[in-house]
Design a protein around this motif. Structure first.
Motif, PDB file in Angstrom:
ATOM      1  N   GLY A 264       0.795  -1.214   0.000  1.00  0.00           N
ATOM      2  CA  GLY A 264       0.000   0.000   0.000  1.00  0.00           C
ATOM      3  C   GLY A 264       0.832   1.270   0.000  1.00  0.00           C
ATOM      4  O   GLY A 264       2.026   1.276  -0.321  1.00  0.00           O
ATOM      5  N   GLN A 265       0.163   2.367   0.361  1.00  0.00           N
ATOM      6  CA  GLN A 265       0.808   3.684   0.447  1.00  0.00           C
ATOM      7  C   GLN A 265       0.773   4.200   1.880  1.00  0.00           C
ATOM      8  O   GLN A 265      -0.115   3.848   2.653  1.00  0.00           O
ATOM      9  CB  GLN A 265       0.080   4.693  -0.445  1.00  0.00           C
ATOM     10  N   ASP A 266       1.745   5.039   2.194  1.00  0.00           N
ATOM     11  CA  ASP A 266       1.791   5.705   3.496  1.00  0.00           C
ATOM     12  C   ASP A 266       1.602   7.194   3.247  1.00  0.00           C
ATOM     13  O   ASP A 266       2.540   7.903   2.877  1.00  0.00           O
ATOM     14  CB  ASP A 266       3.128   5.429   4.179  1.00  0.00           C
TER      15      ASP A 266
ATOM     16  N   GLU B 119      -3.314  -3.542   6.608  1.00  0.00           N
ATOM     17  CA  GLU B 119      -4.034  -3.167   7.828  1.00  0.00           C
ATOM     18  C   GLU B 119      -5.272  -2.340   7.492  1.00  0.00           C
ATOM     19  O   GLU B 119      -6.361  -2.582   8.031  1.00  0.00           O
ATOM     20  CB  GLU B 119      -3.107  -2.377   8.749  1.00  0.00           C
ATOM     21  N   ARG B 120      -5.109  -1.376   6.582  1.00  0.00           N
ATOM     22  CA  ARG B 120      -6.252  -0.542   6.205  1.00  0.00           C
ATOM     23  C   ARG B 120      -7.232  -1.322   5.339  1.00  0.00           C
ATOM     24  O   ARG B 120      -8.438  -1.072   5.383  1.00  0.00           O
ATOM     25  CB  ARG B 120      -5.762   0.719   5.484  1.00  0.00           C
TER      26      ARG B 120
ATOM     27  N   TRP C 234     -11.152  -1.153   6.289  1.00  0.00           N
ATOM     28  CA  TRP C 234     -12.139  -0.582   5.379  1.00  0.00           C
ATOM     29  C   TRP C 234     -13.039  -1.652   4.774  1.00  0.00           C
ATOM     30  O   TRP C 234     -14.192  -1.367   4.434  1.00  0.00           O
ATOM     31  CB  TRP C 234     -11.444   0.245   4.304  1.00  0.00           C
ATOM     32  N   THR C 235     -12.524  -2.861   4.626  1.00  0.00           N
ATOM     33  CA  THR C 235     -13.378  -3.961   4.152  1.00  0.00           C
ATOM     34  C   THR C 235     -14.475  -4.248   5.166  1.00  0.00           C
ATOM     35  O   THR C 235     -15.653  -4.412   4.807  1.00  0.00           O
ATOM     36  CB  THR C 235     -12.544  -5.232   3.896  1.00  0.00           C
ATOM     37  N   GLU C 236     -14.105  -4.304   6.448  1.00  0.00           N
ATOM     38  CA  GLU C 236     -15.106  -4.548   7.502  1.00  0.00           C
ATOM     39  C   GLU C 236     -16.155  -3.445   7.516  1.00  0.00           C
ATOM     40  O   GLU C 236     -17.355  -3.712   7.644  1.00  0.00           O
ATOM     41  CB  GLU C 236     -14.400  -4.634   8.858  1.00  0.00           C
ATOM     42  N   LEU C 237     -15.721  -2.178   7.363  1.00  0.00           N
ATOM     43  CA  LEU C 237     -16.655  -1.064   7.378  1.00  0.00           C
ATOM     44  C   LEU C 237     -17.589  -1.103   6.171  1.00  0.00           C
ATOM     45  O   LEU C 237     -18.803  -0.894   6.295  1.00  0.00           O
ATOM     46  CB  LEU C 237     -15.891   0.259   7.407  1.00  0.00           C
ATOM     47  N   CYS C 238     -17.031  -1.383   4.983  1.00  0.00           N
ATOM     48  CA  CYS C 238     -17.849  -1.436   3.768  1.00  0.00           C
ATOM     49  C   CYS C 238     -18.855  -2.585   3.826  1.00  0.00           C
ATOM     50  O   CYS C 238     -19.974  -2.459   3.315  1.00  0.00           O
ATOM     51  CB  CYS C 238     -16.958  -1.559   2.533  1.00  0.00           C
TER      52      CYS C 238
ATOM     53  N   ASN D 290     -16.255 -12.889  -0.247  1.00  0.00           N
ATOM     54  CA  ASN D 290     -14.805 -12.892  -0.037  1.00  0.00           C
ATOM     55  C   ASN D 290     -14.171 -11.741  -0.824  1.00  0.00           C
ATOM     56  O   ASN D 290     -13.192 -11.917  -1.542  1.00  0.00           O
ATOM     57  CB  ASN D 290     -14.203 -14.229  -0.474  1.00  0.00           C
ATOM     58  N   CYS D 291     -14.762 -10.567  -0.692  1.00  0.00           N
ATOM     59  CA  CYS D 291     -14.267  -9.370  -1.372  1.00  0.00           C
ATOM     60  C   CYS D 291     -13.464  -8.515  -0.395  1.00  0.00           C
ATOM     61  O   CYS D 291     -13.794  -8.462   0.793  1.00  0.00           O
ATOM     62  CB  CYS D 291     -15.423  -8.548  -1.926  1.00  0.00           C
ATOM     63  N   VAL D 292     -12.442  -7.850  -0.908  1.00  0.00           N
ATOM     64  CA  VAL D 292     -11.635  -6.952  -0.079  1.00  0.00           C
ATOM     65  C   VAL D 292     -11.489  -5.601  -0.771  1.00  0.00           C
ATOM     66  O   VAL D 292     -11.360  -5.527  -1.994  1.00  0.00           O
ATOM     67  CB  VAL D 292     -10.237  -7.532   0.216  1.00  0.00           C
ATOM     68  N   VAL D 293     -11.521  -4.537   0.009  1.00  0.00           N
ATOM     69  CA  VAL D 293     -11.328  -3.177  -0.505  1.00  0.00           C
ATOM     70  C   VAL D 293      -9.831  -2.894  -0.508  1.00  0.00           C
ATOM     71  O   VAL D 293      -9.201  -2.846   0.550  1.00  0.00           O
ATOM     72  CB  VAL D 293     -12.064  -2.152   0.376  1.00  0.00           C
TER      73      VAL D 293
END
Length: 453
Positions: free
Chosen positions: A155-157, A204-205, A209-213, A224-227
């Motif tokens: 990812g990005q920081d 980690e993000r 964000w997957t849980e929130l979406c 079984n989708c991930v953001v």
């Protein structure tokens, strides 16, 4: 060994001869050759040899270990040990490794040259154990294509994301973080009040964000989708489906997702194919770096094409008109597709006008516009006319930088086209010094693309 050219042993060959021999061999061939005798093993155990293999097989111009953990665990720090570490860590991914490496190489090269802030934000790769823990948190496996991409960059920081993590947005900190809103590696666009720039989430993000979406119904809670990426306002969300292997993108309803990559067989490599398309467009110069926020001058990667088949140019009466458009999935519906287009005007230099038109003007000013919207057969289905563009009447001087604006339109069902003209006054509207110039805008296509970025 026979005495050839004064050399009695293979290991006595000059370095340039060795390198010519080795260049025809694979790293595996050299490993087998090392087993033949100690002297050849010593001759091959040269840093330059394995630096070449690191560059050839893993696209590394500067030798390094795949992760800090493997570097710490290594007994030696030679290029040979680095090569073995890379091979051990990535052999499980087979041909996906090379494809992921090439994608990131294109992205790294372009961002380092065009927008260093984005390049610097790319995080080091995740470890296998970090990926395993992510799978435990998600409750399902990640596709190999997704894992190998994260092995190279986790990812990005960005400062904005760090402040979101800490829930720390007060006073000057908000202003400090503002530019990083537009430093997403997957770029975006801006028109009217729609401002999109997509960043790449760390593991980690991704989990958070997957849980929130899922909780908000943006993606099915039992899927079984991930953001893996989203704009800062979460209007545009990219999802990896770990069952089908496809990349999906959010719709205007926020309750449905559409394919962002075509289905090709059942290889589970949709995520890699999506990244290959994006990085290939980047390498070809289709994208550019532009200001997203006029008030702060914040820059980001713009997805409006500035080259390639979706970029169109026409010169009329010395005025250059450039047009391109981009599909807007977050505002589209199943049978109603939304697009944003970017138009650039420039008055050629006096010399260029003389050469191309036989006459030259020092200045012109846009007075009005006329758009024709066409169906797939080129038949006009709508016409729009009005004064100025986005409430402005741009004044162009010969040889000055172009004026640029963005707007939007939509079409029902199938593909369509848009073309038009812009009425310019020679001199200015308040002080005209000649006849009007009807500047043609080249036709551009309004069609939902196979690959959505």
């Amino acid at each position: 060994m026979a005495d050839v050219g004064g050399w009695k042993r293979m290991e006595d060959l000059p370095e340039d001869v060795w390198m010519r021999i080795i260049s025809a061999l694979s790293a595996e061939d050299c490993a087998r050759l090392e087993c033949t005798c100690k002297s050849i093993k010593n001759a091959l155990d040269v840093d330059l040899v394995w630096r070449k293999f690191l560059e050839r097989n893993y696209l590394l111009e500067t030798p390094r270990f795949p992760t800090k953990e493997t570097e710490i665990a290594a007994k030696k720090k030679s290029s040979r040990d680095m090569y073995l570490a890379w091979t051990y860590e990535f052999v499980k991914y087979g041909g996906l490794t090379r494809r992921a490496l090439e994608c990131w190489k294109r992205i790294e090269t372009w961002t380092k040259k065009e927008i260093e802030e984005v390049h610097a934000s790319l995080c080091p790769g995740a470890t296998e154990s970090e990926l395993d823990l992510t799978e435990q948190d998600l409750g399902h496996e990640l596709l190999p294509a997704l894992r190998v991409v994260y092995r190279l960059h986790n990812g990005q920081d960005l400062l904005y994301d760090r402040m979101v993590d800490q829930r720390r947005f007060v006073g000057g900190s908000r202003r400090e973080a503002h530019p990083s809103l537009f430093h997403g590696v997957f770029g975006g666009y801006a028109f009217y009040d729609q401002m999109i720039n997509v960043r790449f989430f760390s593991l980690e993000r991704m989990v958070r964000w997957t849980e929130l979406c899922k909780a908000q119904g943006v993606i099915p809670p039992d899927s079984n989708c991930v953001v893996f990426a989203a704009s800062f306002n979460f209007q545009k969300i990219f999802v990896a489906d770990c069952n089908s292997g496809l990349v999906l993108v959010s719709h205007s309803s926020r309750q449905t997702l559409s394919q962002a990559v075509p289905r090709e067989g059942d290889h589970g490599d949709g995520f890699i194919r999506w990244l290959e398309f994006f990085s290939d467009q980047m390498q070809k110069g289709i994208f550019s770096v532009k200001r997203f926020d006029g008030s702060t001058g914040s820059r980001g990667i713009s997805l409006y094409p500035v080259a390639g088949p979706q970029y169109h140019v026409r010169v009329t009466g010395g005025v250059r008109c450039e047009a391109s458009c981009v599909y807007i999935p977050e505002l589209s519906q199943i049978n109603h597709h939304f697009f944003s287009y970017s138009i650039r005007f420039a008055l050629l230099s006096m010399q260029e006008q003389e050469e191309q038109c036989g006459t030259a003007h020092q200045s012109v000013q846009l007075q009005d516009r006329r758009w024709n919207i066409l169906d797939m057969h080129g038949v006009r289905v709508d016409q729009v006319a009005g004064d100025g563009v986005v409430g402005q009447y741009p004044y162009l001087k010969a040889g000055d930088p172009p004026y640029e604006y963005q707007s939007c339109t939509s079409v029902e069902e199938g593909p369509g086209f848009m073309e038009g003209s812009f009425g310019f006054v020679v001199g200015s509207i308040s002080n005209p010094r000649g006849s009007r110039i009807e500047v043609e805008c080249p036709r551009f296509e309004l069609n939902r693309p196979e690959y959505i970025v």
